[in-house]
Scaffold this motif. Structure first.
Motif, short mmCIF file in Angstrom:
data_model
loop_
_atom_site.label_atom_id
_atom_site.label_comp_id
_atom_site.label_asym_id
_atom_site.label_seq_id
_atom_site.Cartn_x
_atom_site.Cartn_y
_atom_site.Cartn_z
N ALA A 137 3.86 -3.37 -8.85
CA ALA A 137 4.55 -3.89 -7.64
C ALA A 137 6.31 -3.98 -7.97
O ALA A 137 6.83 -3.69 -6.75
CB ALA A 137 4.16 -5.58 -7.60
N LEU A 140 8.07 -0.52 -6.99
CA LEU A 140 7.92 -0.09 -5.45
C LEU A 140 9.13 0.08 -5.08
O LEU A 140 10.06 -1.09 -4.96
CB LEU A 140 6.96 -0.99 -4.87
N THR A 155 1.24 -9.12 -3.26
CA THR A 155 0.54 -8.04 -4.08
C THR A 155 -1.02 -8.65 -4.57
O THR A 155 -1.96 -8.14 -4.19
CB THR A 155 1.33 -7.44 -5.20
N ASP A 243 4.90 6.05 -2.72
CA ASP A 243 4.63 4.55 -3.24
C ASP A 243 3.45 4.18 -2.77
O ASP A 243 2.45 3.27 -3.48
CB ASP A 243 5.63 3.73 -3.01
N TYR A 247 0.31 2.47 -4.67
CA TYR A 247 0.05 1.14 -4.44
C TYR A 247 -1.48 1.08 -4.18
O TYR A 247 -2.30 0.07 -4.89
CB TYR A 247 0.84 0.62 -3.44
#
Length: 325
Positions: A137, A140, A155, A243, A247
């Motif tokens: 996280a 990012l 997240t 990203d 993710y």
């Protein structure tokens, strides 16, 4: 004599039995996954909730009208609204049941120990993976300006607990074979919980697409305004490619490979837990498990907040993730 006079009121107080609630009353809280604005609005009406509880108890329309001292037309009109919203199942006019589990206080008492145990165990599993989640996280680019405790809330709570995990359940189909379609394209699991707002679920998550992004809100309310990614840039988390792909992949693999097995290996235990609630006589196990898992997600969130690992919003957070092209 003085001593007896002082103790007598206490003895009388302790000997009093708790006031028994009527079988049908309005102190029930609605919850759903995903959040449904239309259902929440309909079930703000006390009569709508009372009728659902009455159907849970097996009452007829006539008995509802007589007991609640209403005109039969009032009960029929509200029942039609509930049926139009696919919140009741009607076999005939004498056999109508809620299209959701109604969780009474005695039902909650039967499952609360298992719920507490599963919450504690699942919280430990989340914490065992915390370092990997945090590393991903905070790397990012679109989250560099977001405070870490807010980013981790977005997240973990939204991305994993109410996002990736629900996707994993639905893809696997072992515990959740599919979300029920209600009206048109509106799909959600739903439940009513007696006199326990926390057990109905405080978290509200809403997802919509805008300008090639998935805009997500997470918190204890639904948003009043529709923000787009440009509104959020520089003020909130906006995750662009590559990203965004990283993710999504991280959350998907974590949910499927490391978190989902916890529930799959306990399927028999969960089935036995689901059989403890009275709504099992008309409601499928998946409906129970949707409520049970969302209850776990809410409780895990509370535990992480208490441990100062995440920071909850005053009302809600909004963030955006680029969708695959």
């Amino acid at each position: 004599m003085v001593r007896t006079f002082i103790l007598l009121p206490l003895v009388l107080l302790l000997s009093q039995k708790p006031v028994e609630k009527p079988k049908v009353h309005a102190d029930f809280q609605f919850g759903s996954y995903p959040s449904s604005r239309s259902a929440e609005e309909l079930l703000k009406d006390d009569l709508a909730r009372q009728i659902l509880v009455a159907f849970h108890e097996g009452w007829s329309l006539d008995k509802i009208a007589k007991t609640l001292k209403l005109q039969i037309s009032e009960v029929s009109t509200m029942t039609d609204k509930l049926e139009d919203a696919a919140l009741v199942n009607r076999e005939d006019e004498y056999d109508i049941r809620p299209a959701m589990p109604v969780i009474r206080e005695r039902d909650y008492d039967r499952v609360k120990d298992n719920l507490r145990k599963h919450t504690q165990e699942f919280t430990k599993l989340i914490l065992a993976n915390w370092k990997d989640i945090e590393t991903m996280a905070t790397s990012l680019e679109g989250a560099k300006s977001t405070p870490k405790d807010r980013l981790m809330y977005e997240t973990v709570v939204s991305g994993i607990l109410l996002g990736g995990m629900m996707d994993a359940f639905l893809d696997d189909k072992t515990l959740l074979p599919g979300i029920r379609r209600r009206v048109k394209t509106d799909r959600y699991y739903a439940w009513l919980v007696e006199s326990n707002p926390a057990a109905a679920g405080k978290l509200r998550r809403e997802v919509r697409e805008s300008a090639g992004y998935r805009v997500v809100t997470i918190g204890n309310v639904l948003p009043d305004e529709k923000l787009n990614p440009d509104d959020l840039r520089g003020k909130a988390t906006v995750i662009d490619d590559p990203d965004a792909q990283r993710y999504r992949t991280f959350i998907s693999l974590l949910s499927r490979d490391k978190l989902l097995p916890y529930f799959k290996t306990r399927r028999d235990e969960l089935l036995k837990t689901g059989a403890l609630i009275s709504a099992g006589k008309y409601s499928a196990f998946a409906e129970f498990f949707a409520w049970y898992y969302v209850s776990i997600a809410n409780a895990v969130t509370d535990a992480l907040v208490a441990d100062h690992r995440i920071a909850p919003p005053d009302k809600l957070y909004t963030y955006a993730v680029k969708v695959p092209q």
